[in-house]
Design a protein around this motif. Structure first.
Motif, short mmCIF file in Angstrom:
data_model
loop_
_atom_site.label_atom_id
_atom_site.label_comp_id
_atom_site.label_asym_id
_atom_site.label_seq_id
_atom_site.Cartn_x
_atom_site.Cartn_y
_atom_site.Cartn_z
N PRO A 152 -0.97 -0.36 -12.62
CA PRO A 152 -0.89 -1.64 -11.90
C PRO A 152 -2.03 -1.84 -10.91
CG PRO A 152 1.06 -0.27 -11.48
CD PRO A 152 0.13 0.53 -12.31
N LEU A 153 -2.35 -3.09 -10.66
CA LEU A 153 -3.28 -3.48 -9.60
C LEU A 153 -2.47 -4.32 -8.62
CD1 LEU A 153 -6.32 -3.35 -8.77
CD2 LEU A 153 -6.55 -5.61 -9.82
N GLU A 154 -2.19 -3.74 -7.46
CA GLU A 154 -1.27 -4.36 -6.51
C GLU A 154 -2.01 -4.79 -5.24
OE1 GLU A 154 1.89 -4.91 -6.98
OE2 GLU A 154 2.26 -3.74 -8.80
N PRO A 155 -1.67 -5.95 -4.68
CA PRO A 155 -2.27 -6.32 -3.39
C PRO A 155 -1.78 -5.39 -2.29
CG PRO A 155 -0.55 -7.88 -4.01
CD PRO A 155 -0.74 -6.98 -5.19
N SER A 156 -2.68 -5.02 -1.39
CA SER A 156 -2.28 -4.19 -0.25
C SER A 156 -1.31 -4.97 0.63
CB SER A 156 -3.51 -3.79 0.56
OG SER A 156 -3.11 -3.20 1.79
N ARG A 157 -0.30 -4.27 1.11
CA ARG A 157 0.68 -4.90 1.99
C ARG A 157 0.36 -4.68 3.46
NH1 ARG A 157 6.14 -2.85 -1.22
NH2 ARG A 157 5.66 -3.84 -3.22
N ASP A 158 -0.74 -3.99 3.73
CA ASP A 158 -1.15 -3.80 5.12
C ASP A 158 -1.91 -5.04 5.57
OD1 ASP A 158 -2.46 -3.02 7.53
OD2 ASP A 158 -2.18 -0.92 6.96
#
Length: 404
Positions: A25-31
Motif C-alpha cells: 500500500p501507499l498510504e498518506p501520512s497521518r502526522d
C-alpha cells in the motif's frame, strides 16, 4: 564503467515478480507535520521487507547447474529472509551467514523459510566474507544483498508501483545501506520521470555514502554504530554506487534520536510497526533534514523488529520527544523529604513511574540521599516546566537525555 539498470530491466523484473511479491500500500501520512507525504509500506511485504524483490529476481535467474549447488547469502536479517523465501519457493537449498548479534526474530524467521543459518562475526561485512569463502568452497552461488544488477532491478519495481499509485509523485525518500534499494528506485523513477527528486537517508553512525561520494569511489568505514542494523553496511556496493553517483539527488543522515522519534510517530500516528532501518526516510522528513517537493513518498523499507528492541526504542523515542525523562537530584535524608519531591512533581502534572532512592553513594554528603525519578510528561515544554520547578525549589537536578 558499470552499466546502469534500464527501465526495461526493471519492467522485466516486475513481470518475473508477478504473483511472488505483494503490491504494497501507499498510504498518506497521518502526522500533521508531514502533510503531503505518503508512505510506501514495504514493511507489509512478504518476509517483512523489500528484500524479497531483489532476492527472488536474482535467484530465479540461476541456471539449472547453479541451482543444484544451492545459494549462499549474508545479511543482518532482511536479505536473509528474502533469499531463504526465494530459494524455498524455487526449491533451491540456501545457506545464510548472519552476524552473531542478529536479532533473534530475524534468525528464527530465516530458519523458518528453510535456510541453514550460520552465525558469526560482528557485522554484515564480516558475514559477507564468510559467505564468499563458503561459495568458493562449495560452489554455491553468492546472492549478494545489493551488489548485482538483478538485485537492483528487483528493488526498482518499488518505483514502478509508486508512480502507478501516485503518478504526480515529486520526491521519493528512502533508506540507504549498501545502496541496492535506492539504486533500483532511482534507475526506474528517473527514466519514467526525469524531474523527480530521489533522496537517500543513512544512519549517522553508519554513513558510508557521503564519504564515498566525496571520494568518487566506494570507501569502507572504519567503524559503525547504529540501532538501524538493516542498513549498517560499511562499504557501498560497486553497482549501486554507480547508480547513486549518477542518479541520486542527495544523501542525508539521521541520528539515533531521530530514528526513535520516527518509530514512535509511525506507531502512534500511522499504526505501523517499522524497524529502525525502515524508518530512516520518515525520520529525515520528520526532523526537516530533507527539502522536498510534494507529493513526497517515504519508503518504509522493512518491519522486522525484535519486540524487546521495540520496547527500548519506544522508551527512547518518548525520551527524545520529551515525553519521558529520567531526572536525578539530591535531597536531605530526613522523614518527608522524598515525599516533598514527589508531591512537587505531581503538582506540576508529572506521572512518576519509577523511584530509586540511594544513600550509599560516596559522592553524597552526610545527611544527603540521591533520588532518581522516571517521569512521564506531556512533552518537552512540560518536562522543562517540571525540572524548572524542582530547581526553583532548591534541588540540583540532572536530566538524562536531551538537555533541559
Amino acid at each position: 564503467m558499470t552499466e546502469l539498470v534500464t527501465l526495461a530491466d526493471v519492467r522485466d523484473a516486475a513481470d518475473a515478480l508477478a504473483g511472488i511479491v505483494r503490491r504494497t500500500p501507499l498510504e498518506p501520512s497521518r502526522d500533521p507535520v508531514l502533510d503531503g507525504v505518503h508512505l510506501k509500506c514495504e514493511n507489509l511485504q512478504r518476509a517483512g521487507s523489500f528484500k524479497i524483490r531483489g532476492a527472488y529476481m536474482r535467484v530465479s535467474g540461476l541456471s539449472d547447474e547453479e541451482r543444484r549447488h544451492g545459494v549462499v547469502a549474508a545479511s543482518a536479517g532482511n536479505h536473509a529472509q528474502g533469499v531463504a523465501l526465494a530459494a524455498s519457493t524455487l526449491g533451491i537449498r540456501s545457506t545464510v551467514f548472519m552476524p552473531e548479534a542478529a536479532p533473534l526474530p530475524k534468525v528464527a524467521a530465516t530458519k523458518g523459510y528453510g535456510a541453514d543459518v550460520i552465525l558469526g562475526g560482528l557485522t554484515v561485512d564480516d558475514a559477507l566474507e564468510s559467505a564468499h569463502r563458503f561459495a568458493d568452497e562449495t560452489g554455491a552461488t553468492l546472492i549478494h544483498p545489493f551488489d548485482h544488477r538483478d538485485i537492483v532491478a528487483g528493488q526498482g519495481t518499488i518505483a514502478l508501483e509508486i508512480l502507478d499509485q501516485l503518478p504526480e509523485t515529486a520526491t521519493i525518500v528512502t533508506s540507504v545501506g549498501g545502496g541496492g534499494l535506492i539504486a533500483g528506485i532511482a534507475a526506474a523513477a528517473k527514466q519514467l520521470k526525469p524531474g523527480i527528486r530521489i533522496v537517500g537517508v543513512q544512519a549517522e553512525g553508519a554513513a558510508a555514502y557521503p564519504t564515498s561520494l566525496a571520494a568518487g569511489r566506494p570507501v569502507k568505514l572504519d567503524k559503525m554504530h547504529t540501532i538501524a542494523d538493516g542498513i549498517a553496511v560499511g562499504r557501498p556496493g560497486d553497482v549501486p554506487f554507480a547508480h547513486v553517483a549518477s542518479l541520486v539527488d542527495e544523501i542525508v543522515t539521521v541520528t539515533e534520536e531521530d530514528i526513535s522519534r520516527a518509530l514512535l510517530s509511525l506507531l502512534e500516528r500511522n499504526k505501523l510497526v517499522v524497524e529502525p532501518a525502515g524508518a530512516t526516510a520518515y525520520a529525515a522528513l520528520l526532523n526537516y533534514s530533507v527539502a522536498y517537493d510534494e507529493p513526497c513518498v517515504a519508503v518504509l523499507s522493512g518491519g522486522n523488529i525484535d519486540p524487546l528492541l521495540l520496547m527500548r526504542l519506544i522508551e527512547h523515542g518518548l525520551g527524545a520527544s520529551g515525553r519521558f525523562m529520567r531526572a536525578s537530584l539530591r535531597c536531605a535524608d530526613r522523614p518527608g523529604a522524598l515525599a516533598t519531591v514527589l508531591r512537587l512533581v505531581g503538582r506540576y502534572g508529572g506521572n512518576i513511574v519509577d523511584v530509586y532512592h540511594q544513600r550509599s553513594d560516596p559522592r553524597l554528603s552526610v545527611g544527603e540521599v540521591s533520588v532518581d525519578l522516571s517521569i512521564e510528561t506531556r512533552g518537552s515544554e512540560h518536562a522543562t516546566e517540571i525540572v524548572a520547578a524542582l530547581r526553583d525549589a532548591g534541588y540540583f537536578v540532572s536530566v538524562e537525555g536531551p538537555s533541559i
